[in-house]
Scaffold this motif. Structure first.
Motif, short mmCIF file in Angstrom:
data_model
loop_
_atom_site.label_atom_id
_atom_site.label_comp_id
_atom_site.label_asym_id
_atom_site.label_seq_id
_atom_site.Cartn_x
_atom_site.Cartn_y
_atom_site.Cartn_z
N CYS A 78 0.77 -1.07 -0.04
CA CYS A 78 0.01 0.10 0.10
C CYS A 78 1.06 1.21 0.06
N ASP A 79 0.50 2.61 -0.32
CA ASP A 79 1.08 3.70 -0.32
C ASP A 79 1.81 3.91 0.97
N ASP A 80 1.19 3.68 2.06
CA ASP A 80 1.76 3.83 3.45
C ASP A 80 3.03 3.06 3.55
N CYS A 81 2.92 1.79 3.19
CA CYS A 81 4.03 0.98 3.55
C CYS A 81 5.20 1.15 2.35
N LEU A 82 4.78 1.90 1.26
CA LEU A 82 5.72 2.07 0.47
C LEU A 82 6.56 3.48 0.81
N LYS A 83 5.93 4.27 1.49
CA LYS A 83 6.61 5.57 1.85
C LYS A 83 7.24 5.20 3.22
N THR A 84 6.77 4.51 4.24
CA THR A 84 7.47 4.13 5.41
C THR A 84 7.26 2.75 5.80
N PRO A 85 8.40 1.98 5.11
CA PRO A 85 8.30 0.65 5.04
C PRO A 85 8.45 0.14 6.58
N PRO A 86 7.46 -0.87 6.95
CA PRO A 86 7.43 -1.44 8.31
C PRO A 86 8.84 -2.14 8.50
N PRO A 87 9.25 -2.24 9.95
CA PRO A 87 10.43 -3.22 10.17
C PRO A 87 10.44 -4.46 10.06
N TRP A 88 9.14 -5.18 9.81
CA TRP A 88 8.85 -6.49 9.86
C TRP A 88 8.95 -6.97 8.34
N ASN A 89 8.81 -8.33 8.11
CA ASN A 89 9.02 -8.79 6.99
C ASN A 89 7.60 -8.77 6.14
N ALA A 90 6.67 -9.33 6.78
CA ALA A 90 5.24 -9.15 6.04
C ALA A 90 4.24 -9.39 6.94
N GLY A 91 3.11 -9.01 6.75
CA GLY A 91 1.88 -9.01 7.68
C GLY A 91 0.55 -9.05 7.13
N ARG A 92 -0.35 -9.48 8.00
CA ARG A 92 -1.64 -9.91 7.54
C ARG A 92 -2.76 -9.45 8.51
N ALA A 93 -3.97 -9.35 8.11
CA ALA A 93 -5.15 -9.19 9.16
C ALA A 93 -6.09 -10.15 8.74
N ALA A 94 -7.13 -10.64 9.81
CA ALA A 94 -8.16 -11.37 9.22
C ALA A 94 -9.48 -10.25 8.79
N LEU A 95 -9.50 -9.34 9.51
CA LEU A 95 -10.74 -8.52 9.24
C LEU A 95 -10.43 -6.94 9.25
N MET A 96 -11.34 -6.35 8.50
CA MET A 96 -11.30 -4.77 8.48
C MET A 96 -11.85 -4.35 10.05
N TYR A 97 -11.15 -3.43 10.61
CA TYR A 97 -11.94 -2.85 11.82
C TYR A 97 -13.09 -2.08 11.43
N ASP A 98 -14.15 -2.81 11.36
CA ASP A 98 -15.45 -1.85 10.85
C ASP A 98 -16.67 -3.04 11.20
N GLY A 99 -17.68 -2.16 11.38
CA GLY A 99 -19.10 -3.07 11.44
C GLY A 99 -19.10 -4.07 12.54
N LYS A 100 -19.48 -5.34 12.06
CA LYS A 100 -19.55 -6.41 13.15
C LYS A 100 -18.20 -6.80 13.68
N ALA A 101 -16.95 -6.64 12.81
CA ALA A 101 -15.77 -6.95 13.08
C ALA A 101 -15.28 -6.19 14.52
N ARG A 102 -15.67 -4.88 14.55
CA ARG A 102 -15.40 -3.79 15.36
C ARG A 102 -16.07 -4.41 16.85
N SER A 103 -17.33 -4.71 16.92
CA SER A 103 -17.82 -5.22 18.02
C SER A 103 -17.28 -6.47 18.51
N LEU A 104 -16.79 -7.39 17.54
CA LEU A 104 -16.28 -8.73 18.00
C LEU A 104 -15.06 -8.12 18.84
N VAL A 105 -14.22 -7.40 18.16
CA VAL A 105 -12.79 -6.94 18.58
C VAL A 105 -12.86 -6.47 20.12
N LEU A 106 -14.01 -5.48 20.27
CA LEU A 106 -14.29 -4.75 21.78
C LEU A 106 -14.83 -6.10 22.43
#
Ligand SMILES: [Zn+2]
Ligand SMILES: [Zn+2]
Length: 264
Positions: free
Chosen positions: A86-114
């Motif tokens: 993504c643009d952000d990671c191109l601009k400021t590369p994070p120090p780890w090798n690779a990353g993933r997430a299961a959900l977008m923090y939105d809608g039902k996912a937000r209430s499950l996380v909380l």
């Protein structure tokens, strides 16, 4: 292996193990009658334990398709032979090798996380870890160490559990990899990072996260999978990554249950 097939062979015969198995089955059936499986999202009756009903499934933004290799956010277009970022990671590369997430923090996912974080809904960690194992399948390596983002002890005392440690433990079970819940420690309390600039976040986290002195041996030359419930700026995960690198770890990967969208 031999023991397992012997046990399986004994089930259904008149043996002691077979009898015990039938009793356990009967207890399970009785429990299902008293506590029928309910949706993790809304409490409606569902077909199986630890699942979501159709409506909650539709309202939960699972991440799929092409994602940023570094932070797991969905990106437009299809993956090519280059590393997709993504643009952000191109601009400021994070120090780890690779990353993933299961959900977008939105809608039902937000209430499950909380609910997992503040609502004592610890049973959510099991299905959540299953979704994470699926989203992070390309990150998994043999002999990898799974470690959660640590909470300061004072916060742990108040909240009674670290939701990221619950996710990491369940992920260990799901993948068969070693989970070391206290690999990292938070040596001092850190303020909330929301609304802070990148520089302020770095300052707030400076020296706050370290490797548990007795766990450093676990790390030498091994790949690490850092687990968090929510990835926002990634500053905390970056601090954890640097601590692992300083202790001689090999490659570092990050896996979050949910990823906050850039414009949120
Ligand atoms: Zn539901
Ligand atoms: Zn990214």
């Amino acid at each position: 292996m031999a023991l397992r097939s012997k046990r399986e062979g004994a089930v259904g015969s008149g043996s002691f193990i077979g009898r015990k198995y039938r009793i356990a089955q009967r207890i399970q059936t009785a429990l299902a009658l008293i506590y029928p499986p309910r949706c993790m999202g809304c409490g409606e009756l569902t077909e199986s334990d630890f699942g979501l009903c159709g409506a909650c499934w539709r309202d939960t933004p699972f991440i799929g398709g092409t994602v940023c290799e570094s932070c797991g956010v969905p990106v437009i277009g299809s993956a090519d032979r280059f590393r997709t970022e993504c643009d952000d990671c191109l601009k400021t590369p994070p120090p780890w090798n690779a990353g993933r997430a299961a959900l977008m923090y939105d809608g039902k996912a937000r209430s499950l996380v909380l609910a997992l974080k503040h609502g004592d809904r610890t049973e959510l960690a099991r299905p959540a870890a299953r979704w994470m194992a699926q989203a992070g399948r390309e990150l998994l390596r043999p002999r990898m160490v799974i470690a959660p983002v640590p909470l300061h002890w004072s916060r742990l005392l108040k909240r009674r559990y670290n939701q990221s440690a619950l996710l990491a433990r369940n992920l260990g079970r799901e993948t068969g990899l070693d989970c070391v819940p206290d690999l990292l420690v938070r040596k001092r309390r850190t303020p909330a990072l929301d609304g802070k600039t990148a520089r302020e976040r770095d300052e707030a986290l400076a020296g706050a996260i370290d490797i548990h002195p007795r766990r450093a041996l676990h790390l030498k030359g091994r790949d690490v999978l850092l687990v968090d419930d929510v990835m926002t700026s990634g500053a905390t995960l970056a601090a954890c990554t640097r601590a692992c690198q300083a202790a001689g770890a090999n490659h570092i990967f990050v896996l979050a249950l949910a990823r906050v969208a850039k414009d949120a």
